[in-house]
Enzyme design. Structure first.
Site: not given
Ligand code: C5P
Length: 401
Positions: A213, A292, A308, A310, A326, A340, A344
């Site tokens: 990313n 490779k 996952p 996190i 974030f 979101k 979460k």
């Molecule tokens: O990618 P997304 O917009 O869902 O991210 C929202 C929040 O979730 C961010 O704070 C990001 O650090 C966290 N996140 C995470 N694990 C992921 C995807 C996002 O902890 N696989």
């Protein structure tokens, strides 16, 4: 009698002992003066071999003391006079020898004597070769200092003057300045433990290719800095970035989302607040080839499996820390961010426009919490981080523990 120029100014007695890191003490003195502190310097004889007292005198505007029997001090009791005229003593750099002296109450020069005679707090910033630091005698002495409520600042890891690499570098002047600021004004997160994830994760396709990313890590590192300034103990789990971390309690470098997940699971129970700034890749290749993959003219199909989430895992723990997420959105910020946050189960979610914030030094932040939406207008990321830490500290205080 040593009289301070202004009774309002906070005063720091800066002790400098013999070591190559003494050159950084001049910069530290400059930062203290610039920040409005009154600085009185006391140097050991060995320190004077590394740094001229005239430099410190010019920077602080005060005579530098080095001898126990200095006639310039009215009653010839410099150790008492100097230690009574300051709010705090900070010895930087503190050599192994000086630390040993303080641990055992030895007083054979002005600096060690005034430390023994002090009635104010003492902080030391060790600086020495890594093996001198690892020596059981030094380790014992540092433990004694901590038991005696003497604050030990650092040391840090890095390349040393002798050419070796390891623990033993003195903290940088800016980090020492923060320690002094925190001493005088306990921060909003004083003593709180904050876990931060920052930067991107890199998901390997093969030995040389991967999915990543876009994330510079600037916001996560700025938040780390702001949390430290607020007095927090910070553990930073960072993906690959081209930034130098502020001095944190623990820095855990990781590459991919699974490693970040493992590190977060290992650390999270020790923390009060979790700030998930990392741009975690949502998917990873089902197979990471060790060699490779050879180029061909055929279309290549890559099978991706989800990583996952996190933050979601942490926020759903039976006793989660205060969780901050974030979200970098490209459209419909309000709707996407708030849904979101609810999905979460986060007390706070910080959103920004991806196209505006990516890799830049400033950004607009929109905070979503139970009370609604607050906008932090466009500003430098470090300033945004400081405002955000204030907001987090306020919400954290009301958060059910
Ligand atoms: O990618 P997304 O917009 O869902 O991210 C929202 C929040 O979730 C961010 O704070 C990001 O650090 C966290 N996140 C995470 N694990 C992921 C995807 C996002 O902890 N696989």
């Amino acid at each position: 009698m040593i009289v301070t120029d202004s009774p309002i100014k906070k005063s720091v007695l800066l002790g400098i002992t013999g070591g190559i890191a003494a050159y950084k003490a001049a910069e530290f003195a400059r930062l203290l003066i610039q920040d409005g502190f009154e600085v009185q310097t006391v140097m050991t004889e060995a320190a004077c071999h590394f740094l001229g007292p005239a430099t410190l005198q010019a920077l602080t505007g005060k005579p530098v003391y080095a001898r126990l029997w200095d006639e310039a001090v009215n009653n010839s009791m410099a150790h008492i006079e100097l230690s009574r005229a300051t709010d705090v003593i900070l010895v930087a750099p503190a050599s192994a020898d000086f630390i040993a002296k303080i641990a055992h109450g030895l007083a054979d020069d002005l600096l060690s004597t005034l430390c023994l005679a002090r009635n104010c707090p003492l902080m030391v910033a060790p600086a020495m070769n890594r093996q001198m630091l690892e020596n059981p005698a030094t380790q014992r002495n540092l433990t004694i200092l901590q038991k005696d409520h003497i604050t030990v600042l650092g040391p840090a890891y890095g390349i040393q003057a002798c050419g070796e690499t390891g623990m033993g570098r003195m903290l940088e002047p800016q980090a020492l300045l923060e320690a002094v600021r925190n001493f005088f004004q306990p921060g909003l997160l004083q003593g709180k433990r904050v876990l931060i994830t920052a930067g991107p994760t890199f998901e390997a396709i093969d030995a040389v290719r991967g999915i990543i990313n876009l994330s510079s890590g600037k916001m996560g590192y700025a938040l780390t800095q702001a949390a430290l300034e607020a007095g927090a103990e910070v553990t930073l789990i960072s993906g690959p970035v081209c930034l130098t971390s502020p001095v944190v309690k623990k820095l855990i470098p990781i590459t991919n989302a699974n490693d970040m997940f493992t590190a977060v699971k290992n650390e999270v129970t020790f923390n009060d607040i979790f700030i998930s700034v990392a741009a975690v890749a949502d998917y990873r290749p089902a197979i990471a080839h060790t060699q490779k993959i050879k180029k061909s003219d055929n279309t290549m199909v890559l099978e991706l499996v989800p990583n996952p989430d996190i933050l979601q895992y942490v926020a759903n723990l039976p006793a989660p820390p205060f969780c901050v997420g974030f979200a970098a959105e490209t459209e419909d910020i309000d709707q996407n961010a708030e849904s979101k946050r609810r999905k979460k189960k986060l007390p706070l979610l910080v959103a920004n426009l991806a196209q505006e914030a990516m890799g830049t030094d400033d950004s607009t932040l929109i905070l979503f919490d139970e009370k609604g939406k607050h906008t932090l207008p466009k500003a430098a990321k470090i300033d945004q981080a400081r405002h955000l830490i204030e907001h987090i500290a306020t919400l954290y205080q009301q958060y059910p523990n």
